[in-house]
Design an enzyme around this catalytic site. Structure first.
Site, PDB file in Angstrom:
ATOM      1  CG  ASN A  98      42.209  41.179  43.003  1.00  0.00           C
ATOM      2  OD1 ASN A  98      41.435  40.408  42.461  1.00  0.00           O
ATOM      3  ND2 ASN A  98      42.408  42.384  42.521  1.00  0.00           N
ATOM      4  CG  ASN A 155      40.806  37.249  44.112  1.00  0.00           C
ATOM      5  OD1 ASN A 155      40.951  36.109  44.550  1.00  0.00           O
ATOM      6  ND2 ASN A 155      41.688  37.827  43.316  1.00  0.00           N
ATOM      7  CG  ASN A 189      36.376  37.410  33.987  1.00  0.00           C
ATOM      8  OD1 ASN A 189      36.442  36.192  34.040  1.00  0.00           O
ATOM      9  ND2 ASN A 189      36.944  38.172  34.885  1.00  0.00           N
ATOM     10  CG  HIS A 199      40.726  34.932  32.269  1.00  0.00           C
ATOM     11  ND1 HIS A 199      41.365  35.781  33.145  1.00  0.00           N
ATOM     12  CD2 HIS A 199      39.456  34.824  32.707  1.00  0.00           C
ATOM     13  CE1 HIS A 199      40.503  36.154  34.083  1.00  0.00           C
ATOM     14  NE2 HIS A 199      39.343  35.594  33.842  1.00  0.00           N
ATOM     15  CD  GLU A 257      42.498  41.743  37.934  1.00  0.00           C
ATOM     16  OE1 GLU A 257      41.475  42.443  37.891  1.00  0.00           O
ATOM     17  OE2 GLU A 257      42.897  41.186  38.969  1.00  0.00           O
ATOM     18  N   GLY A 309      41.139  35.815  40.811  1.00  0.00           N
ATOM     19  CA  GLY A 309      40.443  34.546  41.036  1.00  0.00           C
ATOM     20  C   GLY A 309      40.024  33.874  39.737  1.00  0.00           C
ATOM     21  N   GLY A 321      41.130  34.455  36.835  1.00  0.00           N
ATOM     22  CA  GLY A 321      42.341  34.175  36.057  1.00  0.00           C
ATOM     23  C   GLY A 321      43.040  32.916  36.534  1.00  0.00           C
TER      24      GLY A 321
HETATM   25  C1  ZDR Z   1      40.450  39.130  37.968  1.00  0.00           C
HETATM   26  C2  ZDR Z   1      39.541  39.443  39.037  1.00  0.00           C
HETATM   27  N1  ZDR Z   1      40.178  40.308  39.952  1.00  0.00           N
HETATM   28  C3  ZDR Z   1      39.178  38.126  39.735  1.00  0.00           C
HETATM   29  O1  ZDR Z   1      39.598  37.908  40.897  1.00  0.00           O
HETATM   30  O2  ZDR Z   1      38.539  37.292  39.128  1.00  0.00           O
HETATM   31  C4  ZDR Z   1      38.355  40.020  38.348  1.00  0.00           C
HETATM   32  C5  ZDR Z   1      38.418  41.485  38.030  1.00  0.00           C
HETATM   33  C6  ZDR Z   1      37.782  41.777  36.711  1.00  0.00           C
HETATM   34  C7  ZDR Z   1      38.769  41.760  35.593  1.00  0.00           C
HETATM   35  N2  ZDR Z   1      39.704  42.844  35.664  1.00  0.00           N
HETATM   36  C8  ZDR Z   1      37.970  41.870  34.294  1.00  0.00           C
HETATM   37  O3  ZDR Z   1      37.517  40.828  33.809  1.00  0.00           O
HETATM   38  O4  ZDR Z   1      37.766  42.969  33.754  1.00  0.00           O
END
Ligand code: ZDR
Length: 278
Positions: free
Chosen positions: A13, A75, A163, A165, A214, A224, A226
């Site tokens: 990622n 991540n 965020n 999920h 994502e 991460g 997620g």
């Molecule tokens: C998922 C993510 N790459 C991580 O490692 O937590 C975060 C990226 C942000 C995600 N695409 C969003 O919440 O919009």
């Protein structure tokens, strides 16, 4: 607009990190779209800017490859802890990082003097519909609830790690057409801020396999936040213990739901190259 950058990844990622304490970028959203482009730009899943914080050691802002801003990214948190240490911006092995989802605490773990993992206190999972956010009864949790998308019904469990999920357990992950189903769930009107979408196969109570679509970035090799949300969802559904390894397309993360209700994520963070964007 010229600026120095560093390219990192956590299990594939990948991110462009820019030190906003020294470099200036006028429009982060526009620049994220440009630098993340894999043919006309540097190529990445996101652009991350390191900034000064009034309440923590540093602050970071995270932009997805479509220019949208994410509240949090697991991540990136691991990468950022290593970035500030190895780029000489701090000598602390445990730092505090301000994000739109609150203060996150990553720690560099050394074995025999060699950095082999970064462990992050990701804070507490948020389970109420209003916190994810989801349409419906604000205080309710969403555990194994049916979501109908087109003709298909999915059993969803929803968790915010800052965020959103949406986690779906399946018997066979190879049968999931992520790039077709992912965007439909991501943009379902039940999620006013859209959502990240995780499909999960339980291998046993300490081992799960997950693939992610994502929000704002599409299929990525790892996620991460997620992965943390996946463990929480699995525990809530009685499918996993409070500690488990989670296999992603890009590798494995170890996740623990502590008795203090915090989620701890451990995994690698790798710098790949440094350069100048012209
Ligand atoms: C998922 C993510 N790459 C991580 O490692 O937590 C975060 C990226 C942000 C995600 N695409 C969003 O919440 O919009």
């Amino acid at each position: 607009m010229k600026f120095n950058f560093s390219k990192w990844h956590g299990l594939g990622n990948d991110f462009v990190i820019v030190n906003g304490l020294e470099e200036s970028i006028e429009n982060y959203e526009e620049m994220a779209i440009k630098v993340c482009d894999r043919h006309f730009g540097i190529g990445a899943d996101g652009l991350v800017i390191l900034l000064k914080s009034e309440i923590a050691d540093f602050k970071m802002r995270i932009f997805n490859s479509d220019g949208s801003e994410a509240e949090m990214c697991g991540n990136v948190t691991r990468c950022m802890a290593r970035y500030v240490f190895e780029h000489g911006l701090t000598d602390k092995k445990k730092i505090t990082l301000e994000t739109k989802a609150g203060i996150i605490k990553p720690e560099l773990i050394f074995t025999n003097g060699i950095l082999d993992t970064v462990k992050v206190d990701m804070g507490e999972p948020r389970l109420k519909r209003s916190e994810i956010p989801m349409v419906g009864n604000a205080d309710e949790q969403v555990i194994n609830e049916i979501l109908r998308v087109g003709d298909i019904e999915y059993n969803i469990t929803c968790v915010s790690m800052g965020n959103p999920h949406c986690i779906i357990f399946v018997d066979d992950l190879t049968l999931v057409d992520l790039s077709v189903i992912g965007p439909k769930i991501e943009t379902d009107p039940i999620f006013p801020k859209k959502t990240n979408v995780e499909f999960v196969q339980v291998l046993n109570k300490q081992k799960l396999r997950m693939r992610v679509w994502e929000r704002g970035a599409g299929v990525t090799m790892a996620c991460g936040t997620g992965t943390c949300a996946t463990l929480v969802a699995a525990v809530l559904n009685g499918k996993a213990d409070r500690q488990a390894t989670i296999e992603l397309d890009g590798g494995t993360l170890f996740i623990e739901w502590g008795l203090d209700n915090h989620i701890y994520m451990s995994g690698p963070a790798v710098e790949v190259f440094r350069g100048k964007y012209l």
